[in-house]
Each structure stands twice: as structure tokens, then as C-alpha cells.
Design a protein around this motif. Structure first.
Motif, short mmCIF file in Angstrom:
data_model
loop_
_atom_site.label_atom_id
_atom_site.label_comp_id
_atom_site.label_asym_id
_atom_site.label_seq_id
_atom_site.Cartn_x
_atom_site.Cartn_y
_atom_site.Cartn_z
N UNK A 188 0.82 -1.22 0.00
CA UNK A 188 0.00 0.00 0.00
C UNK A 188 0.85 1.26 0.00
N UNK A 189 1.98 1.27 0.70
CA UNK A 189 2.73 2.50 0.89
C UNK A 189 3.31 3.10 -0.37
N UNK A 423 1.57 -1.13 5.59
CA UNK A 423 2.64 -1.99 5.09
C UNK A 423 2.97 -3.11 6.07
N UNK A 424 2.90 -2.82 7.36
CA UNK A 424 3.20 -3.85 8.36
C UNK A 424 2.17 -4.97 8.32
N UNK A 494 -2.11 -5.22 0.33
CA UNK A 494 -1.17 -5.82 -0.63
C UNK A 494 -1.95 -6.11 -1.91
N UNK A 495 -2.17 -5.10 -2.78
CA UNK A 495 -3.08 -5.28 -3.93
C UNK A 495 -2.65 -6.35 -4.92
N UNK A 564 2.43 7.80 4.39
CA UNK A 564 2.55 6.83 3.30
C UNK A 564 1.17 6.52 2.77
N UNK A 565 1.13 6.17 1.48
CA UNK A 565 -0.13 5.72 0.90
C UNK A 565 -0.97 6.84 0.32
N UNK A 566 -2.11 6.44 -0.21
CA UNK A 566 -3.00 7.37 -0.89
C UNK A 566 -3.87 8.18 0.07
#
Length: 711
Positions: A188-189, A423-424, A494-495, A564-566
Motif C-alpha cells: 500500500x505505501x 505496510x506492516x 497488498x493489492x 505513506x499511501x493514498x
């Protein structure tokens, strides 16, 4: 019907007026019908005649009719192409045929299930790539800016939050833990986008709705296969059994020419007979049980299930404490082992649990289908409960669910230990997926293969008792369902996890096929695929719901990471939806959407759905009553026919009767009809001998085999 349409030859008697009227009515109905000619139950000559009636020569059809016919043809071809696509494009057809012939349809259903899961993952990957990855690459997202300068009041430290970098810089280890892919689109990040007002395509909205659309697509596919895989006994009654005579005389495929195909077909027919005889034996034993035996069986059932429930509770507790200990001791010297402590405990529990369940359930002496399904239910409880406890433990550690921390009160998550908590969580699910596949490979080549080689090499009582590994369908199904559930849980964090799972499923098919053909032995207790496929889909549906509930909670209520991320600037990912509605839609459309999401619309919708559900249940009950009445009517009709046969036999045997034709000859005695159902007596027919004492297997459902079409 062709005889009715043919031209009457001279000298033949004229058709009856009633038949002529019926013929005209049928012709009028066919001309006005909208059904395609190809689906009508007539011969090809008759279909050509119907087409001429609908489109006589010299009459031009309108453009609208031509366009509608072309649209129907294109829709039919598109539907056939989609049907071929849903069947897996013919993938593994030869292997599935070989497995079904050698080991029965029950084991074949597991490999068919693998193909279905591969198709679901590929469709999910296609949807994510089309709406998220390709637009993101095309729009060229902005470079990540400087890290946000904020200070956290963390107990025992006065520095910035840790980035989670491992002490071990080994590249291979980083690949196994997922840290090597932190800056890629796997997690994701790495996804970033500019402000919503500066773009015509919202990457954030696509990223948010893609997992939800994937889950909805998988739900529809699973539901369709569940309805298609419903056991026939649910419609025909629990006591219905198809006749063995039909299988004896119609099972062989006379198009078979090769010796290998003939051998596989013989094994398939033999397995079918074994299943029929096993089910019949258990049904007879069940009918012969006394009240005391049934009470004893109920006590055994309760004792075994209570023991299994205690084992499940202990396994769930072990998973909870293992996950908590792994997350709370990330800085210890044994960090290398603690990374895989939760997946290892989950794998150990899921390995020992099904073996114990099989041994305990076999003590109850159930039929093969019931034994497999009951073991599958307890394995489902264990697998899904373990994944649910793993998710709860992660939420308690990362999101501080049920815990009070300074960083959680300020930022909504444990910002002291997890700077990018998405992310974790994605790394934990990535490690769990990797570990499940590695365990499958290790068990196939480090346990099953050496066991088979030792059994073939040595002889003795111990090695004869050990024998090859038995291929347990419930355990293998639950293993693959667990991997699929983990994939669904990681769609947001986790796409690209469906891509990884597709590779794992593809390799798992060949690994399991090799294990089955070379290293394993089939279970001596056969079971049907028709009863197992439904439960496979039910287990998968429960896994889907287990993945959807945490995802919905995270999307709607949990604060996103700050840097981080959208969704770094949003209090929750779902907040992007109201923002885009306010930017893109006019005020009337906004009011309509607000009304659709309000209680004023939900209550009438709930009442309407309740009415529809009531109507469906009423129609189902009425259909069940009609089926029971039709079965009774069939029994009465058979009895009435036999009464007529008895009366006719008495009249023919009466001496001195004016209508008597003389003494009965052997030819006439042999030509007398003995049964309307060749091969076995119908219900209501007089038997050749008096009834034997004991339970009877006759029931009204058997009349369907006598007078009605077989299902």
C-alpha cells in the motif's frame, strides 16, 4: 410432428377435426413464439419448416427485427464464450479426467476447486490492474515529498518512530519477509496521487472500490457455484436413490477406443458402485437402529464434539499468544525466528487439527459423505477461527484495539512502532501466504515422498501398518481456502497478492497431483462430489465473509498512516467518497445519494426485502407440497393400473365366460405384462413373494425412477 406436417397422400383417410384444430393452434403458437428455433424440441426438418413459417419467401423483415436477431445471436455467442471462460478455458481437462477416473469424483472435486480459485484470482488481478495500476502508471504519480516532521511522545524514547528496518540485511531474508518490496506496488505505501481537484480520474476512489468490487465479484461466483452444486437429495428427498440398473446398463462410454481411457472408465464405474453400496449399507443400518442405540449414538456424538470444541479453543488461544509475543518482542535477538512464529503456530495447529478431527469423527461410524462434511465443518471452525484470532491480535497490537497508548490516542494507531501500519499488516499477510506455500512444498517432498520410498523399500508389520499417506480431501481443501482467505484479507494492504496466490495455486495443482498419483493412497471410504462441492463453496463463502468484515471496518473507521499511501491526509479511507461526491456531482444528485444512505430509505428497503423473502419462502413451500402430492399421485396411478391388470387376469381365467378365448396358452402367459418397470418392481405393484420382516426401503420417491424421467 413431422408426420403431421407432411402432405397427405391420396387414398389416406382424412385427419380428424380435433387433430387438425390442435395442429393449427400449435402452428400459430410457434409462429408467434419468440423462442429461437434452435432451442425448440423438434427435428431439423421441422425446424426448417418453422423458420419458413416465420419468414415466408418474398416478405422482407424490418430493420428492427434484423437488428434484434443479430443482437440475440451476438449475445448468445458472448454468453457461450463467457461460459467457456468460466470453465477455465479447458485448463487441466485431461488431468481432471484422469484423476476422476482413478480416484473418484470426490477427490476430483478438490482439483476442480483449485481451478475455480485460480480463475477467481486472475479475475481479481485483472480488475485491480485495469482500474488502479494502469491508470496510475499512465498518470505518473508525483514523487513522494519530504517526510512529515512530527514528534511523538513515546514512552521510553524521544526519537522518531521506527521505520521497521530489519537488523538482518540479507536480501533473501528481506524477500521472504516482504521488506524488499516495501517501495513497490506490491504494498500500500508505494501508491501515491495528487489532489483530487487536479485530476479527472480518482486513483484513490479506484483503489478503495477495487477490493470491494473484487469481493463482490467473488461472492457472485461462489454463490452461483453453490446453487449449481446443491445436492440432488435436497430437491428429491433424503431417501431418494438412483437405480443401480441405470448405472449398470448406461455407464459405459462406447466411444472409448484406447486401452488407457478404458481402464480409467472402469475404475470410475467401480468407484460409483462402491459409493452406492456404501450409502445403501449405512441407510439400512440407520433404519435398523433401536431407540437405545440412537440414544447411545447421540451421547457419543455429544462427547466427541465437545472434545473437538475444547481442542479448537486451545488452538485459538495458542495463536493469540504467539502473535502477541511476536509483535511485542520485535527487538529481541531471536527476531529472525519471531518473524515467522505466528505463521508457524497457525500451520502447526492446522496440521494437527484435521488429523485429530478425522480420528475422532470416525468413531461415530457416519456415512462417507457425512463424515467428510462433518470433518470439514470442524476444520472450517479451526481455520477461520485461527485467522480471525490472528487478525484480532494484529489489530490489538497495531491499531491498539482494547489497549491504551499515547500514540494511539493522538493518531488512531500505534505510531510509535508502526510508521506505515498498512505496510506492516501487508507484510504479515504476505509472510503467511509464503509460509503456507512453502509448507505445502516441504510436506510433499520431505514427508510424503520419503514415507512412500521407505514403505516400498522395507517390508514388515510396522511398514504395512504405516503404508502410504492417505489423501485427505477436507485437510487439502481447508489449506487452499486458508490461502485464499489470506489473499482476500490483503487486497487493501497488498493489492498484488492475488498474482502471488495465482502462482501458488498453479504450482499447488501439480504438486498435489504428483502427491496423489505417486506418494498417496486414496481413502477407502468413497464419497460423492455432488455433496462435497456445495460444502467447499460454503467454506469459501465463510472465508470471504471473514475477510470482508475487517476490511469494511478498516476502510470506514481506522485512521490511515500519516506519511505513506493514498489516504495520508484523510481521517479514514472512506472519507474520499464524500469529498468526490461534493466535487463532481451537482446538488440534486448529492441530495439523492444522501437520501439513499439515510434511515428514511433503509427502513422501506428492509420491509420490501422482507416481503420478497416471504414470497420466495411461500413459493418454495408450495412447490414442496406439490411435489409430495405428485409422488402420491404416481403411487395411486401404479396401484390403479395393477388393479386393472388383476381384474383382466381374473376375467381371462374364468371358465365358461362368453368373452373367454379358451385355455391360457404358454405364449399368452409369457406375454402377460408382469411389471411396468423392467428390472425392478414399482411401488404399489404385487410382489412375487410376501414381504419380509424388517425395515423397508420403499418410498414414494422411487416412483420417479419407474414412471418419470430420471434427474
Amino acid at each position: 410432428m413431422q408426420r403431421q406436417w407432411s402432405v397427405q397422400a391420396p387414398g389416406e383417410p382424412a385427419a380428424e377435426p380435433g387433430g387438425e384444430e390442435l395442429w393449427e393452434q400449435e402452428m400459430e403458437r410457434l409462429c408467434l413464439s419468440q423462442q429461437p428455433v434452435r432451442v425448440l424440441p423438434y427435428a431439423m426438418v421441422d425446424k426448417r419448416f418453422i423458420r419458413q413459417l416465420r419468414e415466408p419467401e418474398g416478405v422482407k423483415t424490418s430493420c428492427w427485427q434484423q437488428w434484434r436477431r443479430r443482437r440475440q445471436t451476438a449475445g448468445r455467442r458472448l454468453g457461450e464464450a463467457a461460459r467457456r471462460l468460466t470453465q477455465g478455458c479447458g485448463l487441466w481437462e485431461g488431468a481432471l479426467y484422469e484423476i476422476g477416473g482413478l480416484f473418484g469424483t470426490g477427490i476430483q472435486s478438490y482439483f476442480t476447486f483449485l481451478r475455480f480459485l485460480l480463475l477467481l484470482n486472475l479475475l481479481t488481478l485483472l480488475l485491480t490492474s485495469s482500474f488502479v495500476l494502469l491508470p496510475l502508471v499512465w498518470l505518473q504519480p508525483p514523487d513522494p515529498g519530504p517526510a512529515l516532521n512530527f514528534t511523538l511522545q513515546c514512552p521510553g524514547s524521544g526519537h522518531l518512530p521506527q521505520t521497521g528496518v530489519s537488523k538482518f540485511n540479507n536480501l533473501l531474508w528481506n524477500v521472504f519477509t516482504g521488506r524488499a518490496f516495501n517501495n513497490t506496488y506490491l504494498f500500500y505505501g508505494a501508491y501515491r496521487a495528487g489532489p483530487e481537484s487536479s485530476s479527472t480520474y480518482s486513483i484513490r476512489l479506484a483503489y478503495l472500490l477495487s477490493p470491494l468490487a473484487c469481493l463482490l465479484l467473488c461472492f457472485c461466483g461462489i454463490l452461483q457455484r453453490m446453487v449449481k452444486g446443491l445436492p440432488q437429495k435436497m430437491f428429491l428427498g433424503q431417501d431418494y436413490r438412483s437405480p443401480l440398473s441405470a448405472k449398470v446398463f448406461s455407464s459405459w462410454d462406447f466411444c472409448i477406443r484406447g486401452q488407457e481411457a478404458a481402464t480409467i472408465k472402469r475404475h470410475e464405474i467401480s468407484n460409483e458402485f462402491k459409493m452406492e453400496l456404501e450409502e445403501g449399507r449405512h441407510l439400512l443400518l440407520l433404519q435398523q437402529q433401536t431407540g437405545a442405540q440412537r440414544a447411545c449414538h447421540l451421547l457419543t456424538y455429544l462427547r466427541v464434539n465437545v472434545l473437538i470444541g475444547i481442542l479448537v479453543v486451545g488452538a485459538i488461544s495458542a495463536i493469540f499468544w504467539a502473535t502477541k509475543y511476536s509483535q511485542d518482542n520485535k527487538e529481541e535477538s531471536l527476531f529472525l525466528l519471531l518473524q515467522y512464529l505466528p505463521p508457524g503456530v497457525i500451520a502447526l495447529v492446522n496440521f494437527l487439527g484435521p488429523l485429530l478431527f478425522v480420528c475422532l469423527v470416525q468413531l461415530e461410524n457416519y456415512p462417507p459423505n457425512t463424515e467428510v462434511n462433518l470433518t470439514l465443518i470442524w476444520c472450517v471452525v479451526l481455520k477461520l477461527a485461527s485467522l480471525g484470532m490472528f487478525s484480532f491480535s494484529l489489530g490489538q497490537t497495531v491499531l491498539c484495539i482494547g489497549r491504551n497508548k499515547t500514540s494511539c490516542e493522538s493518531y488512531g494507531y500505534n505510531a510509535c512502532d508502526y510508521q506505515c501500519w498498512e505496510n506492516s499488516v501487508g507484510e504479515e499477510l504476505y509472510k503467511l501466504s509464503i509460509f503456507n506455500f512453502l509448507l505445502t512444498v516441504a510436506f510433499a517432498f520431505l514427508v510424503s515422498l520419503p514415507r512412500r520410498m521407505l514403505v516400498e523399500r522395507f517390508s514388515g508389520r510396522f511398514w504395512a501398518w504405516l503404508d502410504r499417506e492417505e489423501f485427505l480431501v477436507p485437510k487439502n481443501v481447508l489449506d487452499i481456502v486458508e490461502g485464499q482467505t489470506v489473499t482476500w484479507m490483503g487486497l487493501f494492504y497488498c493489492p498484488l497478492l492475488p498474482l502471488l496466490n495465482s502462482v501458488f495455486i498453479f504450482l499447488t495443482f501439480y504438486i498435489k497431483k504428483y502427491t496423489l498419483l505417486r506418494n498417496s493412497r486414496a481413502s477407502p471410504r468413497r464419497f460423492r462430489a455432488s455433496s462435497s462441492i456445495f460444502f467447499f463453496q460454503l467454506v469459501l463463502l465463510l472465508g470471504l465473509l471473514l475477510a470482508a468484515v475487517p476490511l469494511g471496518y478498516v476502510v470506514s473507521s481506522i485512521r490511515s498512516s500519516w506519511d505513506c499511501g493514498l489516504f495520508a491526509n484523510y481521517s479514514a479511507p472512506w472519507q474520499v467518497v464524500p469529498e468526490l461526491v461534493a466535487l463532481w456531482l451537482p446538488p440534486p444528485s448529492q441530495r439523492i445519494l444522501h437520501y439513499l444512505g439515510s434511515h428514511a430509505f433503509s427502513f422501506p428497503l428492509l420491509i420490501l426485502l422482507s416481503l420478497v423473502l416471504t414470497v420466495c419462502i411461500s413459493q418454495s413451500q408450495a412447490s414442496s407440497r406439490a411435489i409430495r402430492r405428485l409422488r402420491k399421485q404416481l403411487v395411486w396411478q401404479v396401484q390403479e393400473k395393477w388393479h386393472l391388470v388383476d381384474d383382466l387376469s381374473r376375467l381371462l381365467r374364468e371358465p365358461g365366460s362368453g368373452d373367454s378365448l379358451g385355455p391360457e396358452s404358454p405364449a399368452s402367459r409369457g406375454s402377460r405384462p408382469r411389471s411396468f418397470c423392467p428390472g425392478f418392481p414399482c411401488p404399489g405393484s404385487p410382489g412375487p413373494s410376501p414381504r419380509r420382516p424388517g425395515p423397508s426401503l420403499e418410498d414414494p420417491a422411487r416412483v420417479v425412477r419407474c414412471l418419470g424421467p430420471r434427474p
